[in-house]
Enzyme design. Structure first.
Site, PDB file in Angstrom:
ATOM      1  N   LYS A  51      49.973  44.842  45.260  1.00  0.00           N
ATOM      2  CA  LYS A  51      49.513  43.863  44.268  1.00  0.00           C
ATOM      3  C   LYS A  51      50.457  43.938  43.085  1.00  0.00           C
ATOM      4  O   LYS A  51      51.103  44.966  42.860  1.00  0.00           O
ATOM      5  CB  LYS A  51      48.090  44.197  43.798  1.00  0.00           C
ATOM      6  CG  LYS A  51      47.347  42.996  43.268  1.00  0.00           C
ATOM      7  CD  LYS A  51      46.814  42.140  44.397  1.00  0.00           C
ATOM      8  CE  LYS A  51      46.263  40.839  43.925  1.00  0.00           C
ATOM      9  NZ  LYS A  51      45.577  40.137  45.024  1.00  0.00           N
ATOM     10  N   ASP A 109      47.712  34.831  43.055  1.00  0.00           N
ATOM     11  CA  ASP A 109      46.369  35.366  42.780  1.00  0.00           C
ATOM     12  C   ASP A 109      45.933  34.639  41.500  1.00  0.00           C
ATOM     13  O   ASP A 109      46.458  33.556  41.200  1.00  0.00           O
ATOM     14  CB  ASP A 109      46.402  36.895  42.621  1.00  0.00           C
ATOM     15  CG  ASP A 109      45.006  37.525  42.644  1.00  0.00           C
ATOM     16  OD1 ASP A 109      44.431  37.668  43.734  1.00  0.00           O
ATOM     17  OD2 ASP A 109      44.466  37.849  41.566  1.00  0.00           O
TER      18      ASP A 109
HETATM   19  P1  NDP Z   1      42.628  30.918  39.923  1.00  0.00           P
HETATM   20  O1  NDP Z   1      43.487  31.362  38.824  1.00  0.00           O
HETATM   21  O2  NDP Z   1      42.992  29.694  40.691  1.00  0.00           O
HETATM   22  O3  NDP Z   1      41.123  30.718  39.422  1.00  0.00           O
HETATM   23  C1  NDP Z   1      40.435  31.764  38.842  1.00  0.00           C
HETATM   24  C2  NDP Z   1      39.059  31.275  38.447  1.00  0.00           C
HETATM   25  O4  NDP Z   1      38.273  32.398  38.064  1.00  0.00           O
HETATM   26  C3  NDP Z   1      39.073  30.342  37.262  1.00  0.00           C
HETATM   27  O5  NDP Z   1      38.003  29.447  37.356  1.00  0.00           O
HETATM   28  C4  NDP Z   1      38.895  31.300  36.099  1.00  0.00           C
HETATM   29  O6  NDP Z   1      38.371  30.709  34.932  1.00  0.00           O
HETATM   30  C5  NDP Z   1      37.921  32.291  36.669  1.00  0.00           C
HETATM   31  N1  NDP Z   1      38.120  33.597  36.010  1.00  0.00           N
HETATM   32  C6  NDP Z   1      39.251  34.334  35.962  1.00  0.00           C
HETATM   33  N2  NDP Z   1      39.075  35.446  35.224  1.00  0.00           N
HETATM   34  C7  NDP Z   1      37.825  35.395  34.799  1.00  0.00           C
HETATM   35  C8  NDP Z   1      37.035  36.247  33.989  1.00  0.00           C
HETATM   36  N3  NDP Z   1      37.546  37.395  33.488  1.00  0.00           N
HETATM   37  N4  NDP Z   1      35.736  35.878  33.776  1.00  0.00           N
HETATM   38  C9  NDP Z   1      35.243  34.728  34.302  1.00  0.00           C
HETATM   39  N5  NDP Z   1      35.941  33.887  35.065  1.00  0.00           N
HETATM   40  C10 NDP Z   1      37.199  34.213  35.307  1.00  0.00           C
HETATM   41  O7  NDP Z   1      42.513  32.168  40.909  1.00  0.00           O
HETATM   42  P2  NDP Z   1      42.049  32.234  42.426  1.00  0.00           P
HETATM   43  O8  NDP Z   1      41.049  31.183  42.708  1.00  0.00           O
HETATM   44  O9  NDP Z   1      43.271  32.321  43.253  1.00  0.00           O
HETATM   45  O10 NDP Z   1      41.357  33.676  42.468  1.00  0.00           O
HETATM   46  C11 NDP Z   1      39.965  33.863  42.280  1.00  0.00           C
HETATM   47  C12 NDP Z   1      39.567  35.190  42.882  1.00  0.00           C
HETATM   48  O11 NDP Z   1      39.869  35.200  44.285  1.00  0.00           O
HETATM   49  C13 NDP Z   1      40.284  36.420  42.319  1.00  0.00           C
HETATM   50  O12 NDP Z   1      39.411  37.515  42.327  1.00  0.00           O
HETATM   51  C14 NDP Z   1      41.405  36.665  43.332  1.00  0.00           C
HETATM   52  O13 NDP Z   1      41.831  38.002  43.310  1.00  0.00           O
HETATM   53  C15 NDP Z   1      40.673  36.328  44.619  1.00  0.00           C
HETATM   54  N6  NDP Z   1      41.509  35.993  45.765  1.00  0.00           N
HETATM   55  C16 NDP Z   1      42.452  35.008  45.701  1.00  0.00           C
HETATM   56  C17 NDP Z   1      43.191  34.693  46.820  1.00  0.00           C
HETATM   57  C18 NDP Z   1      44.171  33.574  46.832  1.00  0.00           C
HETATM   58  O14 NDP Z   1      44.734  33.310  47.896  1.00  0.00           O
HETATM   59  N7  NDP Z   1      44.391  32.883  45.742  1.00  0.00           N
HETATM   60  C19 NDP Z   1      43.025  35.434  48.088  1.00  0.00           C
HETATM   61  C20 NDP Z   1      41.939  36.398  48.063  1.00  0.00           C
HETATM   62  C21 NDP Z   1      41.241  36.661  46.934  1.00  0.00           C
HETATM   63  P3  NDP Z   1      39.316  30.501  33.646  1.00  0.00           P
HETATM   64  O15 NDP Z   1      40.163  29.308  33.977  1.00  0.00           O
HETATM   65  O16 NDP Z   1      38.368  30.253  32.544  1.00  0.00           O
HETATM   66  O17 NDP Z   1      40.107  31.752  33.471  1.00  0.00           O
HETATM   67  O1  2IT Z   2      43.817  38.974  47.106  1.00  0.00           O
HETATM   68  C1  2IT Z   2      44.496  38.417  47.982  1.00  0.00           C
HETATM   69  O2  2IT Z   2      44.341  38.649  49.182  1.00  0.00           O
HETATM   70  C2  2IT Z   2      45.508  37.435  47.551  1.00  0.00           C
HETATM   71  N1  2IT Z   2      45.610  37.177  46.356  1.00  0.00           N
HETATM   72  C3  2IT Z   2      46.420  36.805  48.551  1.00  0.00           C
HETATM   73  C4  2IT Z   2      47.592  37.698  48.837  1.00  0.00           C
HETATM   74  C5  2IT Z   2      48.658  37.108  49.735  1.00  0.00           C
HETATM   75  O3  2IT Z   2      49.640  37.825  49.943  1.00  0.00           O
HETATM   76  O4  2IT Z   2      48.532  35.986  50.218  1.00  0.00           O
END
Ligand code: NDP
Ligand code: 2IT
Length: 455
Positions: free
Chosen positions: A135, A175
């Site tokens: 990460k 992420d």
């Molecule tokens: P984005 O940046 O696209 O979206 C994040 C969302 O979560 C936004 O709505 C944001 O709101 C909210 N958020 C972030 N931090 C906080 C906080 N401290 N408190 C409340 N809300 C918060 O990220 P992703 O959708 O990619 O990621 C979301 C989650 O999924 C994370 O935990 C990430 O690690 C996990 N994840 C992502 C993957 C991917 O492929 N993208 C794969 C697997 C897991 P705001 O705009 O107000 O900050």
């Molecule tokens: O938490 C996760 O699995 C991710 N943010 C995606 C990582 C990746 O290498 O696609």
């Protein structure tokens, strides 16, 4: 104590591993939370597999192979020099090159990087693809920054990161705060510095080596996993009320797939508050607001009559639902929220975000027989599809959306079956937290034992 729950490890050896982790990582509460949850699942492993204990696999697996931190300097639009801290935690390469996302958020610190890298090791193993765990990211806050500022930050970040990554060593992706725009800027800089077109990042744009369905993969995969978990108990998404937190990449495509599967999603949030739409979320409006205009979720109510906005993101769990999918961030769903969800009759909770439920919340879900899909298993569709992107880059081929989506579905089904089978084998039937930890761990442990005490 983590998230209102006492660490419950009774085996002396595992207690020792945990004590060492506490000593080595003082005050890193998110990392220790992730480690304690895994060690709590391993009592049966330790009893059945003395060879794993003798090889020091568990002692080794809680220590990252490498932790890189670096300064990231860049110039803002007013000509001021700004400084952030960059990270890459290369956690475990036993089964393949390091793989995992990059997070840009002001809360990023060593503890958050390590918890994510640690969990990624198990998650990537569960996909069945050859990917180690990593990460990275920075405490840079992309909110309110111009495209030019984001580009200059990303270029500076990659100037340093490029020294440590490569298609056979470490393959980063997105992420929180890192989507298509940021990946493009970083990939461009990597290419310029290294002079190779080797697909080193995943989540790339379709015009320069990206995979169809990677954008949708985490949210879709979460719903495929959840549907599998529901089907196993004679249930499905059909006609269920669904609450999804967050409104970023994972949340948006979870809404899309949950709706396609017959569910009605009635709420979404961001870090400021949540919207409730009893008619079902209007996804084109959300996509326009979030993906195109980068606005706050509160704007939704100005465009969709009958919807309500409430300040404060934690209130979202008070909405009555059958299925809850936390898709925002770590520890967003605590014991109090879990109690309300249970009281309101929730049937299933599956984690799109990484570690969104506190240990106390998980304990309550398991105790009350709520079907619970832990992040390592439930959100593995994103990285799995990143693995498919790597595969297409190596082959110099692009698969169709349908091909990638079908592979993703198959992978999520296998993850559910493997986690479920491991839970049963180790006497913890229906506990997918333990099942996912054990199933993910076994392949990594075998590879580490086969390769000797090199790391
Ligand atoms: P984005 O940046 O696209 O979206 C994040 C969302 O979560 C936004 O709505 C944001 O709101 C909210 N958020 C972030 N931090 C906080 C906080 N401290 N408190 C409340 N809300 C918060 O990220 P992703 O959708 O990619 O990621 C979301 C989650 O999924 C994370 O935990 C990430 O690690 C996990 N994840 C992502 C993957 C991917 O492929 N993208 C794969 C697997 C897991 P705001 O705009 O107000 O900050
Ligand atoms: O938490 C996760 O699995 C991710 N943010 C995606 C990582 C990746 O290498 O696609």
């Amino acid at each position: 104590m983590y998230g209102g729950k006492k660490v419950a490890i009774s085996n002396e050896y595992l207690k020792g591993v945990y004590a060492q982790a506490e000593k080595r990582n003082p005050n890193e509460k998110e990392f220790l939370q992730a480690v304690s949850e895994v060690l709590e699942s391993f009592e049966g492993v330790v009893a059945k597999r003395p060879d794993i204990v003798k090889s020091g696999i568990i002692d080794r697996i809680v220590e990252p192979e490498r932790m890189i931190t670096f300064r990231v300097s860049w110039v803002d639009d007013n000509g001021n020099v700004r400084v952030n801290r960059g990270y890459r935690v290369q956690f475990n390469s036993a089964i393949g090159p390091y793989k995992g996302g990059l997070r840009l958020h002001p809360s990023v610190n060593a503890s958050i990087m390590k918890f994510l890298g640690f969990e990624q090791t198990f998650k990537n193993s569960l996909t069945g693809l050859p990917m180690g765990g990593a990460k990275g990211g920075s405490d840079f806050d992309p909110k309110g920054k111009s495209d030019g500022e984001v580009m200059r930050f990303c270029q500076s970040f990659m100037t340093e990161l490029s020294k440590y990554i490569g298609p056979f060593t470490d393959v980063p992706a997105g992420d929180i705060g890192v989507g298509g725009r940021e990946i493009g800027f970083m990939y461009g800089q990597y290419k310029r510095l290294r002079g190779t077109v080797d697909g080193v990042l995943t989540g790339k744009g379709l015009s320069y080596g990206g995979s169809l369905a990677r954008t949708e993969a985490t949210g879709y995969g979460l719903c495929y996993f959840t549907e599998e978990m529901l089907n196993d108990k004679g249930l499905s998404f059909k006609d269920k009320t669904v609450v999804i937190s967050g409104s970023g990449n994972v949340a948006i495509y979870a809404v899309e797939k949950a709706t396609q599967l017959g569910g009605k999603v009635v709420a979404l949030s961001d870090s400021n508050g949540y919207i409730y739409d009893p008619n079902g979320i209007n996804l084109p409006v959300v996509k326009q607001l979030k993906e195109v205009e980068r606005k706050r979720i509160s704007e939704y109510v100005k465009l969709v009559p009958g919807s309500i906005y409430t300040e404060g993101c934690r209130g979202i769990w008070t909405i009555k639902c059958d299925i809850a999918l936390p898709c925002a961030t770590q520890n967003e769903l605590d014991g109090e929220a879990a109690e309300i969800l249970i009281k309101n009759g929730v049937r299933a909770v599956a984690e799109g975000a990484n570690m969104p439920s506190t240990p106390e919340a998980i304990e309550l879900f398991l105790k009350n027989k709520v079907l619970f899909g832990p992040a390592k298993a439930a959100n593995a569709g994103g990285v799995a599809t990143s693995g498919l992107e790597m595969c297409q880059n190596s082959m110099r081929l692009s698969w169709t959306f349908e091909d990638v989506d079908a592979k993703l579905k198959e992978i999520m089904k296998n993850i559910y079956n493997n986690a479920s089978a491991a839970a049963k084998e180790y006497g913890m039937e229906d506990n997918l937290v333990a099942g996912a930890n054990i199933a993910g761990f076994m392949k990594v442990a075998d590879a580490m034992m086969a390769c000797g005490v090199a790391y």
